[in-house]
Design an enzyme around this catalytic site. Structure first.
Site, PDB file in Angstrom:
ATOM      1  N   ASP A  39      -9.961  -5.986  -3.797  1.00 34.99           N
ATOM      2  CA  ASP A  39      -9.429  -4.780  -3.149  1.00 34.99           C
ATOM      3  C   ASP A  39     -10.320  -3.569  -3.431  1.00 34.99           C
ATOM      4  O   ASP A  39     -10.570  -3.232  -4.585  1.00 34.99           O
ATOM      5  CB  ASP A  39      -8.008  -4.524  -3.668  1.00 34.99           C
ATOM      6  CG  ASP A  39      -7.227  -3.531  -2.820  1.00 34.99           C
ATOM      7  OD1 ASP A  39      -7.851  -2.719  -2.106  1.00 34.99           O
ATOM      8  OD2 ASP A  39      -5.989  -3.569  -2.867  1.00 34.99           O
ATOM      9  N   HIS A  84      -7.298  -6.078   0.286  1.00 34.69           N
ATOM     10  CA  HIS A  84      -6.140  -5.182   0.327  1.00 34.69           C
ATOM     11  C   HIS A  84      -4.951  -5.760   1.110  1.00 34.69           C
ATOM     12  O   HIS A  84      -3.883  -5.173   1.109  1.00 34.69           O
ATOM     13  CB  HIS A  84      -6.577  -3.841   0.932  1.00 34.69           C
ATOM     14  CG  HIS A  84      -5.608  -2.723   0.719  1.00 34.69           C
ATOM     15  ND1 HIS A  84      -5.268  -2.247  -0.538  1.00 34.69           N
ATOM     16  CD2 HIS A  84      -4.888  -1.974   1.604  1.00 34.69           C
ATOM     17  CE1 HIS A  84      -4.396  -1.256  -0.411  1.00 34.69           C
ATOM     18  NE2 HIS A  84      -4.144  -1.075   0.866  1.00 34.69           N
ATOM     19  N   SER A 114       0.830  -1.201   0.000  1.00 34.81           N
ATOM     20  CA  SER A 114       0.000   0.000   0.000  1.00 34.81           C
ATOM     21  C   SER A 114       0.875   1.265   0.000  1.00 34.81           C
ATOM     22  O   SER A 114       1.675   1.448  -0.912  1.00 34.81           O
ATOM     23  CB  SER A 114      -0.976  -0.048   1.179  1.00 34.81           C
ATOM     24  OG  SER A 114      -2.043   0.842   0.988  1.00 34.81           O
TER      25      SER A 114
END
Length: 262
Positions: free
Chosen positions: A207, A235, A82
């Site tokens: 996601d 995610h 991320s």
């Protein structure tokens, strides 16, 4: 000088640095660190201002990358999840000689939606920034819930993320805001066309923060990179699919060793 919290585990012949995402800390990797440390010399890092890396204010992406590099091994595979994917990518762009391979996990070179580019709507990110000032613990928890939504183990995975956050003191609001600002403004789509090291991109089909529509777009933009989608992950694929996740990294290590020996 402020210090980055850094832990090294294992004695593998390839170094692997793991960079976590927004609001979290290196404890998020505990579900896979034992397995990975049997194959790699593993480096667990709290990004500046997060977890145990205290004393930092909000940093730009470039400054965050430079701060992390200070304690890094000379050469390593850099993996970022991320927000951490942007930090790892920045390091690959500015110090390619130190990056044996780049791995991004549930990360986008441009998190914010733009013209003809899928992503998080800028007003959603701005809303998170505003809410941080009002009730930042609840805002962080909402953001974490978004990360696991839709998976078969969503509740359990969300609990694991929440436990990671609560295990250590919460980051300061300005640090969290600074991280959101990076997610809102940074765009590395064009610069990453020029990286030459092995580049593996991992995604979750479910996601809600990095839409799967970006995968074929980046396959086309970065033909030198490889992509892999975890069919039932959101995610945080390393939490929902730890065995499959580690298998991909061990396979990458073998390719890196072949390249370094040739």
């Amino acid at each position: 000088m402020n210090n980055i919290w850094w832990q090294t585990k294992g004695q593998g012949n390839v170094h692997l640095v793991l960079l976590h995402g927004w609001g979290l800390n290196a404890e998020v990797w505990r579900c896979i660190d034992e397995e990975l440390s049997s194959h790699f010399t593993l480096h667990l890092v709290d990004l500046p201002g997060f977890g145990r890396s205290r004393g930092f204010g909000a940093l730009s992406l470039a400054d965050m990358a430079e701060a992390v590099l200070q304690q890094a091994p000379d050469k390593a595979i850099w993996l970022g999840w991320s927000l951490g994917g942007l930090v790892a990518s920045q390091i690959a762009l500015t110090h390619p000689e130190r990056v044996q391979a780049l791995v991004t996990v549930a990360s986008s070179p441009c998190f914010s939606a733009r013209d003809e580019w899928p992503g998080i709507k800028p007003d959603v990110l701005a809303g998170f920034q505003q809410q941080l000032s009002d009730d930042f613990q609840r805002t962080v928890e909402r953001f974490l819930a978004l990360q696991t939504m839709g998976t078969e183990t969503a509740r359990q995975d969300a609990r694991a993320l929440k436990k990671t956050v609560l295990a250590l003191p919460m980051p300061e609001v300005d640090v969290l805001n600074g991280g959101l600002e990076i997610l809102k403004t940074v765009d590395l789509r064009q610069p990453l066309q020029n990286v030459s090291m092995p580049f593996l991109r991992l995604y979750g089909y479910l996601d809600g923060l990095v839409p799967r529509k970006v995968v074929p777009m980046l396959d086309k933009l970065w033909p030198h990179s490889e992509s892999y989608i975890f069919a039932k992950a959101a995610h945080a694929p390393f939490i929902s699919h730890p065995v499959e996740f580690c298998h991909l990294l061990v396979a990458l290590k073998q390719r890196v060793l072949v390249v370094s020996e040739s």
